[in-house]
Motif scaffolding. Structure first.
Motif, PDB file in Angstrom:
ATOM      1  N   LEU A   1       2.579 -16.419  -4.799  1.00  0.00           N
ATOM      2  CA  LEU A   1       1.439 -16.617  -3.755  1.00  0.00           C
ATOM      3  C   LEU A   1       0.160 -16.125  -4.545  1.00  0.00           C
ATOM      4  O   LEU A   1       0.063 -14.818  -5.027  1.00  0.00           O
ATOM      5  N   ALA A   2      -0.945 -17.287  -4.670  1.00  0.00           N
ATOM      6  CA  ALA A   2      -1.955 -16.800  -5.276  1.00  0.00           C
ATOM      7  C   ALA A   2      -2.934 -15.992  -4.785  1.00  0.00           C
ATOM      8  O   ALA A   2      -2.917 -15.765  -3.212  1.00  0.00           O
ATOM      9  N   TYR A   3      -3.998 -15.190  -5.158  1.00  0.00           N
ATOM     10  CA  TYR A   3      -4.719 -14.241  -4.717  1.00  0.00           C
ATOM     11  C   TYR A   3      -5.524 -14.864  -3.697  1.00  0.00           C
ATOM     12  O   TYR A   3      -5.746 -14.663  -2.570  1.00  0.00           O
ATOM     13  N   GLU A   4      -6.019 -16.250  -3.971  1.00  0.00           N
ATOM     14  CA  GLU A   4      -7.010 -16.956  -3.270  1.00  0.00           C
ATOM     15  C   GLU A   4      -6.254 -17.208  -1.812  1.00  0.00           C
ATOM     16  O   GLU A   4      -7.226 -17.551  -0.793  1.00  0.00           O
TER      17      GLU A   4
ATOM     18  N   MET B   1     -10.040  -3.494  -9.850  1.00  0.00           N
ATOM     19  CA  MET B   1      -8.888  -3.445  -8.819  1.00  0.00           C
ATOM     20  C   MET B   1      -7.642  -3.456  -9.831  1.00  0.00           C
ATOM     21  O   MET B   1      -7.346  -3.947 -10.656  1.00  0.00           O
ATOM     22  N   LYS B   2      -6.615  -2.568  -9.113  1.00  0.00           N
ATOM     23  CA  LYS B   2      -5.514  -2.280  -9.791  1.00  0.00           C
ATOM     24  C   LYS B   2      -4.276  -2.992  -8.948  1.00  0.00           C
ATOM     25  O   LYS B   2      -4.482  -3.254  -7.687  1.00  0.00           O
ATOM     26  N   SER B   3      -3.095  -3.257  -9.521  1.00  0.00           N
ATOM     27  CA  SER B   3      -1.935  -3.717  -9.174  1.00  0.00           C
ATOM     28  C   SER B   3      -1.316  -2.923  -8.117  1.00  0.00           C
ATOM     29  O   SER B   3      -1.707  -1.954  -8.002  1.00  0.00           O
ATOM     30  N   VAL B   4      -0.932  -3.532  -6.927  1.00  0.00           N
ATOM     31  CA  VAL B   4      -0.034  -2.579  -5.874  1.00  0.00           C
ATOM     32  C   VAL B   4       1.411  -2.567  -6.310  1.00  0.00           C
ATOM     33  O   VAL B   4       1.896  -3.473  -7.079  1.00  0.00           O
ATOM     34  N   GLN B   5       1.929  -1.501  -5.838  1.00  0.00           N
ATOM     35  CA  GLN B   5       3.439  -1.302  -6.048  1.00  0.00           C
ATOM     36  C   GLN B   5       4.131  -2.297  -5.699  1.00  0.00           C
ATOM     37  O   GLN B   5       4.150  -3.070  -4.621  1.00  0.00           O
ATOM     38  N   GLY B   6       5.324  -2.782  -6.220  1.00  0.00           N
ATOM     39  CA  GLY B   6       6.320  -3.754  -5.797  1.00  0.00           C
ATOM     40  C   GLY B   6       7.265  -3.340  -4.928  1.00  0.00           C
ATOM     41  O   GLY B   6       7.452  -2.136  -4.787  1.00  0.00           O
ATOM     42  N   GLU B   7       8.145  -4.489  -4.773  1.00  0.00           N
ATOM     43  CA  GLU B   7       9.435  -4.087  -3.894  1.00  0.00           C
ATOM     44  C   GLU B   7      10.499  -4.609  -4.493  1.00  0.00           C
ATOM     45  O   GLU B   7      10.466  -5.619  -5.114  1.00  0.00           O
ATOM     46  N   ASN B   8      11.791  -3.873  -4.165  1.00  0.00           N
ATOM     47  CA  ASN B   8      13.040  -4.484  -4.887  1.00  0.00           C
ATOM     48  C   ASN B   8      13.920  -4.186  -3.618  1.00  0.00           C
ATOM     49  O   ASN B   8      14.030  -3.224  -2.989  1.00  0.00           O
ATOM     50  N   SER B   9      14.809  -5.133  -3.776  1.00  0.00           N
ATOM     51  CA  SER B   9      15.900  -5.000  -2.789  1.00  0.00           C
ATOM     52  C   SER B   9      17.367  -5.735  -3.308  1.00  0.00           C
ATOM     53  O   SER B   9      17.217  -6.545  -3.858  1.00  0.00           O
TER      54      SER B   9
ATOM     55  N   GLU C   1      -5.738  -9.974 -13.537  1.00  0.00           N
ATOM     56  CA  GLU C   1      -5.836 -10.853 -14.573  1.00  0.00           C
ATOM     57  C   GLU C   1      -4.923 -12.262 -14.314  1.00  0.00           C
ATOM     58  O   GLU C   1      -5.397 -13.329 -14.562  1.00  0.00           O
ATOM     59  N   LYS C   2      -3.796 -12.104 -13.515  1.00  0.00           N
ATOM     60  CA  LYS C   2      -2.930 -13.229 -13.370  1.00  0.00           C
ATOM     61  C   LYS C   2      -3.227 -13.746 -11.983  1.00  0.00           C
ATOM     62  O   LYS C   2      -2.961 -14.870 -11.560  1.00  0.00           O
TER      63      LYS C   2
ATOM     64  N   THR D   1       9.781  -8.395  -6.193  1.00  0.00           N
ATOM     65  CA  THR D   1       8.384  -8.825  -5.614  1.00  0.00           C
ATOM     66  C   THR D   1       7.215  -7.964  -6.406  1.00  0.00           C
ATOM     67  O   THR D   1       7.334  -6.597  -6.208  1.00  0.00           O
ATOM     68  N   GLU D   2       6.318  -8.484  -7.202  1.00  0.00           N
ATOM     69  CA  GLU D   2       5.542  -7.864  -7.900  1.00  0.00           C
ATOM     70  C   GLU D   2       4.064  -8.472  -7.729  1.00  0.00           C
ATOM     71  O   GLU D   2       3.805  -9.736  -7.529  1.00  0.00           O
TER      72      GLU D   2
END
Length: 81
Positions: A48-51, A1-9, A28-29, A22-23
Protein backbone atom coordinates in the motif's frame (compact mmCIF):
# COMPACT_ATOMS: atom_id res chain seq x y z
CA UNK A 1 8.30 11.41 9.88
CA UNK A 2 8.98 8.08 11.64
CA UNK A 3 7.70 4.63 10.77
CA UNK A 4 4.76 3.30 12.78
CA UNK A 5 4.82 0.00 14.66
CA UNK A 6 3.95 -3.05 12.59
CA UNK A 7 1.63 -5.97 13.27
CA UNK A 8 2.18 -9.74 13.33
CA UNK A 9 -0.34 -12.58 13.48
CA UNK A 10 0.05 -16.35 13.58
CA UNK A 11 -2.82 -18.41 12.20
CA UNK A 12 -3.54 -22.04 11.39
CA UNK A 13 -5.60 -22.37 8.20
CA UNK A 14 -6.43 -25.67 6.53
CA UNK A 15 -3.54 -27.39 8.32
CA UNK A 16 -0.99 -24.72 7.38
CA UNK A 17 0.90 -22.45 9.77
CA UNK A 18 0.41 -18.91 8.45
CA UNK A 19 2.31 -15.86 9.68
CA UNK A 20 1.26 -12.39 8.57
CA UNK A 21 3.72 -9.55 9.01
CA UNK A 22 2.73 -5.97 8.15
CA UNK A 23 5.29 -3.16 8.28
CA UNK A 24 5.70 0.53 7.56
CA UNK A 25 8.84 0.86 5.45
CA UNK A 26 9.09 4.55 6.32
CA UNK A 27 9.39 7.83 4.46
CA UNK A 28 12.30 6.67 2.29
CA UNK A 29 10.33 3.78 0.71
CA UNK A 30 6.86 5.37 1.23
CA UNK A 31 5.04 2.06 1.46
CA UNK A 32 3.24 -0.25 3.84
CA UNK A 33 3.92 -3.90 3.10
CA UNK A 34 2.24 -7.05 4.31
CA UNK A 35 3.66 -10.51 3.75
CA UNK A 36 1.93 -13.84 4.16
CA UNK A 37 4.31 -16.63 5.17
CA UNK A 38 3.09 -20.18 4.64
CA UNK A 39 5.19 -22.86 6.39
CA UNK A 40 8.06 -20.36 6.74
CA UNK A 41 8.24 -19.09 3.14
CA UNK A 42 6.76 -15.94 1.63
CA UNK A 43 3.50 -16.97 -0.02
CA UNK A 44 2.10 -13.55 -1.02
CA UNK A 45 3.04 -9.87 -0.66
CA UNK A 46 0.66 -6.93 -0.51
CA UNK A 47 1.73 -3.29 -0.79
CA UNK A 48 0.00 0.00 0.00
CA UNK A 49 1.73 3.16 -1.24
CA UNK A 50 1.78 6.20 1.02
CA UNK A 51 0.09 8.21 -1.75
CA UNK A 52 -3.07 6.14 -1.23
CA UNK A 53 -3.28 7.00 2.49
CA UNK A 54 -5.26 10.09 3.45
CA UNK A 55 -3.20 12.46 5.65
CA UNK A 56 -0.20 10.10 5.50
CA UNK A 57 1.99 12.62 7.33
CA UNK A 58 0.03 11.90 10.53
CA UNK A 59 1.37 8.79 12.29
CA UNK A 60 -2.09 7.88 13.58
CA UNK A 61 -3.42 7.80 10.00
CA UNK A 62 -0.56 5.55 8.85
CA UNK A 63 -1.13 3.24 11.83
CA UNK A 64 -4.84 3.05 11.00
CA UNK A 65 -4.02 2.21 7.37
CA UNK A 66 -1.47 -0.40 8.49
CA UNK A 67 -4.00 -2.04 10.82
CA UNK A 68 -6.62 -2.08 8.04
CA UNK A 69 -4.14 -3.61 5.59
CA UNK A 70 -3.18 -6.24 8.16
CA UNK A 71 -6.84 -7.20 8.75
CA UNK A 72 -7.53 -7.28 4.99
CA UNK A 73 -4.63 -9.69 4.52
CA UNK A 74 -5.91 -11.88 7.38
CA UNK A 75 -9.35 -11.97 5.75
CA UNK A 76 -7.75 -12.78 2.36
CA UNK A 77 -5.77 -15.62 3.96
CA UNK A 78 -8.90 -17.29 5.34
CA UNK A 79 -10.56 -17.29 1.92
CA UNK A 80 -7.54 -18.02 -0.33
CA UNK A 81 -5.34 -20.47 1.59
Amino acid sequence: MKSVQGENSDLFINGFKIHIQTEDWGPEKKILISRVFKNGSVHKTFKLAYEKIDKVEIALQRKKALDQLHQTVIDWSYTEI
